[in-house]
Write an enzyme that holds these catalytic residues in place. Structure first.
Site, PDB file in Angstrom:
ATOM      1  N   ARG A 174       1.394  14.745  12.859  1.00  0.00           N
ATOM      2  CA  ARG A 174       1.664  14.521  11.439  1.00  0.00           C
ATOM      3  C   ARG A 174       1.638  15.810  10.608  1.00  0.00           C
ATOM      4  NH1 ARG A 174      -0.995   8.976   9.404  1.00  0.00           N
ATOM      5  NH2 ARG A 174       0.958   8.875   8.246  1.00  0.00           N
ATOM      6  N   CYS A 185      -4.296   7.979   9.288  1.00  0.00           N
ATOM      7  CA  CYS A 185      -4.488   7.527  10.684  1.00  0.00           C
ATOM      8  C   CYS A 185      -4.132   8.635  11.675  1.00  0.00           C
ATOM      9  CB  CYS A 185      -3.625   6.305  10.954  1.00  0.00           C
ATOM     10  SG  CYS A 185      -4.082   4.902   9.940  1.00  0.00           S
ATOM     11  N   ARG A 230      -8.450  -0.260   4.360  1.00  0.00           N
ATOM     12  CA  ARG A 230      -7.571   0.732   3.734  1.00  0.00           C
ATOM     13  C   ARG A 230      -6.214   0.127   3.386  1.00  0.00           C
ATOM     14  NH1 ARG A 230      -6.040   4.992   7.215  1.00  0.00           N
ATOM     15  NH2 ARG A 230      -4.422   5.170   5.668  1.00  0.00           N
ATOM     16  N   ASP A 232       5.045   0.445  11.993  1.00  0.00           N
ATOM     17  CA  ASP A 232       3.833  -0.237  11.529  1.00  0.00           C
ATOM     18  C   ASP A 232       3.812  -1.723  11.889  1.00  0.00           C
ATOM     19  OD1 ASP A 232       2.808   2.123  10.281  1.00  0.00           O
ATOM     20  OD2 ASP A 232       4.341   1.850   8.770  1.00  0.00           O
ATOM     21  N   LYS A 245       0.843  -1.208   0.000  1.00  0.00           N
ATOM     22  CA  LYS A 245       0.000   0.000   0.000  1.00  0.00           C
ATOM     23  C   LYS A 245       0.878   1.259   0.000  1.00  0.00           C
ATOM     24  CE  LYS A 245      -1.480   1.703   4.229  1.00  0.00           C
ATOM     25  NZ  LYS A 245      -1.157   3.105   4.347  1.00  0.00           N
ATOM     26  N   ASN A 246       1.952   1.249   0.795  1.00  0.00           N
ATOM     27  CA  ASN A 246       2.750   2.460   0.940  1.00  0.00           C
ATOM     28  C   ASN A 246       3.736   2.688  -0.210  1.00  0.00           C
ATOM     29  OD1 ASN A 246       1.334   3.011   3.204  1.00  0.00           O
ATOM     30  ND2 ASN A 246       2.945   2.414   4.656  1.00  0.00           N
TER      31      ASN A 246
HETATM   32  N1  EPU Z   1       6.948  14.571  10.260  1.00  0.00           N
HETATM   33  C1  EPU Z   1       7.030  15.912  10.576  1.00  0.00           C
HETATM   34  N2  EPU Z   1       6.903  16.818   9.555  1.00  0.00           N
HETATM   35  C2  EPU Z   1       6.708  16.438   8.266  1.00  0.00           C
HETATM   36  C3  EPU Z   1       6.628  15.070   7.954  1.00  0.00           C
HETATM   37  C4  EPU Z   1       6.754  14.147   8.981  1.00  0.00           C
HETATM   38  O1  EPU Z   1       7.210  16.275  11.736  1.00  0.00           O
HETATM   39  O2  EPU Z   1       6.580  17.325   7.391  1.00  0.00           O
HETATM   40  C5  EPU Z   1       7.055  13.569  11.355  1.00  0.00           C
HETATM   41  C6  EPU Z   1       5.738  12.803  11.550  1.00  0.00           C
HETATM   42  O3  EPU Z   1       4.842  13.527  12.355  1.00  0.00           O
HETATM   43  C7  EPU Z   1       6.236  11.519  12.195  1.00  0.00           C
HETATM   44  C8  EPU Z   1       7.593  11.302  11.531  1.00  0.00           C
HETATM   45  O4  EPU Z   1       8.001  12.566  10.993  1.00  0.00           O
HETATM   46  O5  EPU Z   1       6.400  11.716  13.572  1.00  0.00           O
HETATM   47  C9  EPU Z   1       7.612  10.268  10.449  1.00  0.00           C
HETATM   48  O6  EPU Z   1       6.630  10.586   9.464  1.00  0.00           O
HETATM   49  P1  EPU Z   1       6.804  10.166   7.935  1.00  0.00           P
HETATM   50  O7  EPU Z   1       6.764  11.392   7.118  1.00  0.00           O
HETATM   51  O8  EPU Z   1       7.972   9.264   7.819  1.00  0.00           O
HETATM   52  O9  EPU Z   1       5.487   9.329   7.706  1.00  0.00           O
HETATM   53  P2  EPU Z   1       4.480   9.395   6.490  1.00  0.00           P
HETATM   54  O10 EPU Z   1       5.201   9.520   5.210  1.00  0.00           O
HETATM   55  O11 EPU Z   1       3.376  10.338   6.791  1.00  0.00           O
HETATM   56  C10 EPU Z   1       4.545   6.830   5.987  1.00  0.00           C
HETATM   57  C11 EPU Z   1       3.547   5.725   5.960  1.00  0.00           C
HETATM   58  C12 EPU Z   1       3.118   5.365   7.371  1.00  0.00           C
HETATM   59  C13 EPU Z   1       4.367   4.962   8.150  1.00  0.00           C
HETATM   60  C14 EPU Z   1       5.408   6.089   8.108  1.00  0.00           C
HETATM   61  C15 EPU Z   1       6.705   5.734   8.804  1.00  0.00           C
HETATM   62  C16 EPU Z   1       2.384   6.096   3.903  1.00  0.00           C
HETATM   63  C17 EPU Z   1       1.145   6.493   3.200  1.00  0.00           C
HETATM   64  N3  EPU Z   1       2.370   6.158   5.219  1.00  0.00           N
HETATM   65  O12 EPU Z   1       3.866   7.937   6.567  1.00  0.00           O
HETATM   66  O13 EPU Z   1       2.277   4.244   7.259  1.00  0.00           O
HETATM   67  O14 EPU Z   1       4.004   4.700   9.483  1.00  0.00           O
HETATM   68  O15 EPU Z   1       5.687   6.425   6.745  1.00  0.00           O
HETATM   69  O16 EPU Z   1       7.260   4.609   8.232  1.00  0.00           O
HETATM   70  O17 EPU Z   1       3.365   5.705   3.285  1.00  0.00           O
HETATM   71  C18 EPU Z   1       0.533   2.818   7.849  1.00  0.00           C
HETATM   72  O18 EPU Z   1       0.833   2.158   6.846  1.00  0.00           O
HETATM   73  O19 EPU Z   1      -0.284   2.415   8.715  1.00  0.00           O
HETATM   74  C19 EPU Z   1       1.183   4.099   8.072  1.00  0.00           C
HETATM   75  C20 EPU Z   1       0.772   4.983   8.978  1.00  0.00           C
END
Ligand code: EPU
Length: 450
Positions: free
Chosen positions: A141, A136, A432, A324, A39-40
């Site tokens: 975030r 989620c 999802r 995750d 998915k990711n």
């Molecule tokens: N963060 C910030 N500012 C930003 C971006 C991120 O502070 O501009 C912080 C976030 O709040 C968090 C950390 O950095 O504390 C990591 O966030 P990241 O950006 O790595 O996560 P993401 O890209 O929003 C993806 C996956 C998540 C997975 C995370 C970490 C997708 C759609 N989502 O999220 O997947 O947990 O990377 O590996 O790819 C899931 O699959 O259930 C899921 C939540």
């Protein structure tokens, strides 16, 4: 399980469209399931297709809600998404028109992917809109890393009441350092920089397998991207990108979830499609807690060894133990002998599901301190981000509302382990990210019903 039985059960479960399931626990899960594309990864690779007006084909695409959401978003900017066959998507974005903000807002509430449309839309139509995002609720975030990187690449960003309006005649290369190796921000830079003028050097980048798969797609499209030591990614801008055909890497997070379900219920599950290379860190912890596995060419079989024993885990960015994996793994720890510790260092609020687990009979305490080898960003900020799990505990059935994707799957595993009947409401969250998960439960002989 014979093929005929699996198919019969699949047909029976086709009617299971209601938003709640009842699970009678105590029965080991046994059998075989298949994981398809991650998915990711698939959602970002669909966005990459916006960087060209040629035909793009993705294979091994799972039938999950996030794919539907991204398809709707692509259509909202004028692109075409067609399902060619089961698991095969064709995306053609011949012309892109300005975003309909209202339409995008209604779709964006379901996902975090709209933020990644920024770079491709700036390249295609010199304008983009980042709405308020969904996904989620596991922490604040924010999107500050994304905005900072886009500004460095030359985007003008205006903050609106609900979202951001972006413009750029042309993006240019830059030296960008992320203050944390964010998955989304790394993808933002990749998707924005490969058509920018000049070279972009991204420091402290995330290097998750799903990101490597996105880079593979971009390389097929004609991008020049090198991944160097110490989290440095260098992108040399090119003038144009082309169509691609790509088979999405298998979903390691789903594979790990079923592994936890096998060991927690004392069953045995062969996860076809699971790949050792992507799951190394998970497999080490799975073995330490007392799980067993056999790696085959076409997948991995998981089961419980003699005893489950307490261990300490710290979630981290790749190659660390993924945040995750954490929730389904916690159910395994409720069945292990002794006191286990989980230090969550990626999201500040990822233990919201613990209260219901305790209601089911688990014995889990949450702490503000960093209970792990390293001090993380959340220790000084009073976030309740460490858990101590005392085990083994006898779980019992309960009525539960599913709050999000991974917590939702954990409740499924908890209910499968528990004595008695559990009812899980709002299971759409689980759809999802877990393709046909009720069908898979039927195939694994779980005692579930509408
Ligand atoms: N963060 C910030 N500012 C930003 C971006 C991120 O502070 O501009 C912080 C976030 O709040 C968090 C950390 O950095 O504390 C990591 O966030 P990241 O950006 O790595 O996560 P993401 O890209 O929003 C993806 C996956 C998540 C997975 C995370 C970490 C997708 C759609 N989502 O999220 O997947 O947990 O990377 O590996 O790819 C899931 O699959 O259930 C899921 C939540």
């Amino acid at each position: 399980m014979t093929k005929a039985i699996t198919e019969k059960k699949t047909q029976k479960s086709a009617s299971l469209k209601n938003d709640s399931i009842t699970i009678r626990g105590g029965k080991p899960l046994r059998g075989e399931i298949t994981v398809r594309g991650a998915k990711n990864a698939v959602s970002k690779e669909m966005v990459a297709a916006l960087l060209t007006n040629e035909q793009c084909v993705l294979r091994n695409v799972p039938n999950v809600e996030d794919v539907t959401v991204v398809s709707d978003m692509i259509r909202a900017v004028g692109g075409k998404v067609n399902r060619l066959a089961d698991g095969e998507l064709e995306i053609i974005n011949e012309t892109i028109h300005p975003v309909n903000k209202e339409e995008l807002k209604s779709i964006a509430g379901k996902s975090r992917i709209p933020v990644l449309f920024a770079g491709p839309l700036l390249h295609r139509s010199q304008e983009a809109f980042i709405p308020e995002l969904g996904g989620c609720k596991i922490g604040k975030r924010p999107v500050d890393f994304h905005l900072k990187a886009l500004r460095q690449l030359g985007a003008e960003i205006e903050e609106l009441e609900k979202g951001f309006h972006l413009t750029a005649q042309r993006l240019h290369g830059a030296k960008i350092r992320l203050s944390y190796p964010s998955v989304g921000a790394t993808e933002q830079v990749l998707l924005s920089a490969c058509l920018a003028d000049g070279v972009t050097e991204l420091l402290n980048a995330a290097i998750e397998p799903e990101i490597m798969d996105l880079i593979a797609v971009l390389q097929k499209m004609g991008a020049i991207i090198s991944v160097d030591a110490d989290r440095v990614i260098t992108i040399t801008g090119v003038k144009e990108l082309h169509g691609f055909k790509h088979s999405v890497l298998p979903d390691r997070l789903e594979a790990a979830s079923w592994a936890c379900a096998a060991a927690a219920t004392n069953g045995k599950i062969f996860v076809a499609g699971a790949r050792q290379g992507d799951l190394m860190t998970f497999l080490n912890k799975f073995r330490q807690v007392g799980g067993e596995f056999e790696i085959r060419d076409d997948g991995i079989e998981f089961w419980r060894g003699k005893d489950l024993r307490a261990i300490a885990i710290e979630t981290d960015v790749y190659p660390g133990f993924s945040t995750d994996y954490q929730q389904p793994f916690m159910i395994l720890l409720t069945q292990a002998e002794g006191a286990s510790v989980i230090h969550e260092t990626v999201y500040e609020k990822r233990f919201g599901f613990v209260e219901d687990l305790n209601r089911m009979g688990a014995n889990i305490q949450i702490y503000r301190e960093c209970l792990g080898g390293k001090t993380c960003r959340f220790g000084q900020e009073n976030h309740r981000h460490s858990a101590v799990i005392a085990g083994p505990t006898q779980l019992h059935g309960a009525e539960i509302e599913v709050p999000d994707l991974r917590a939702g799957f954990s409740y499924v595993v908890a209910a499968l382990v528990a004595k008695g009947k559990s009812t899980l409401k709002h299971i759409y969250h689980i759809y999802r990210g877990y393709e046909n998960f009720t069908n898979k439960l039927f195939a694994l002989e779980a005692d579930i019903e509408e």
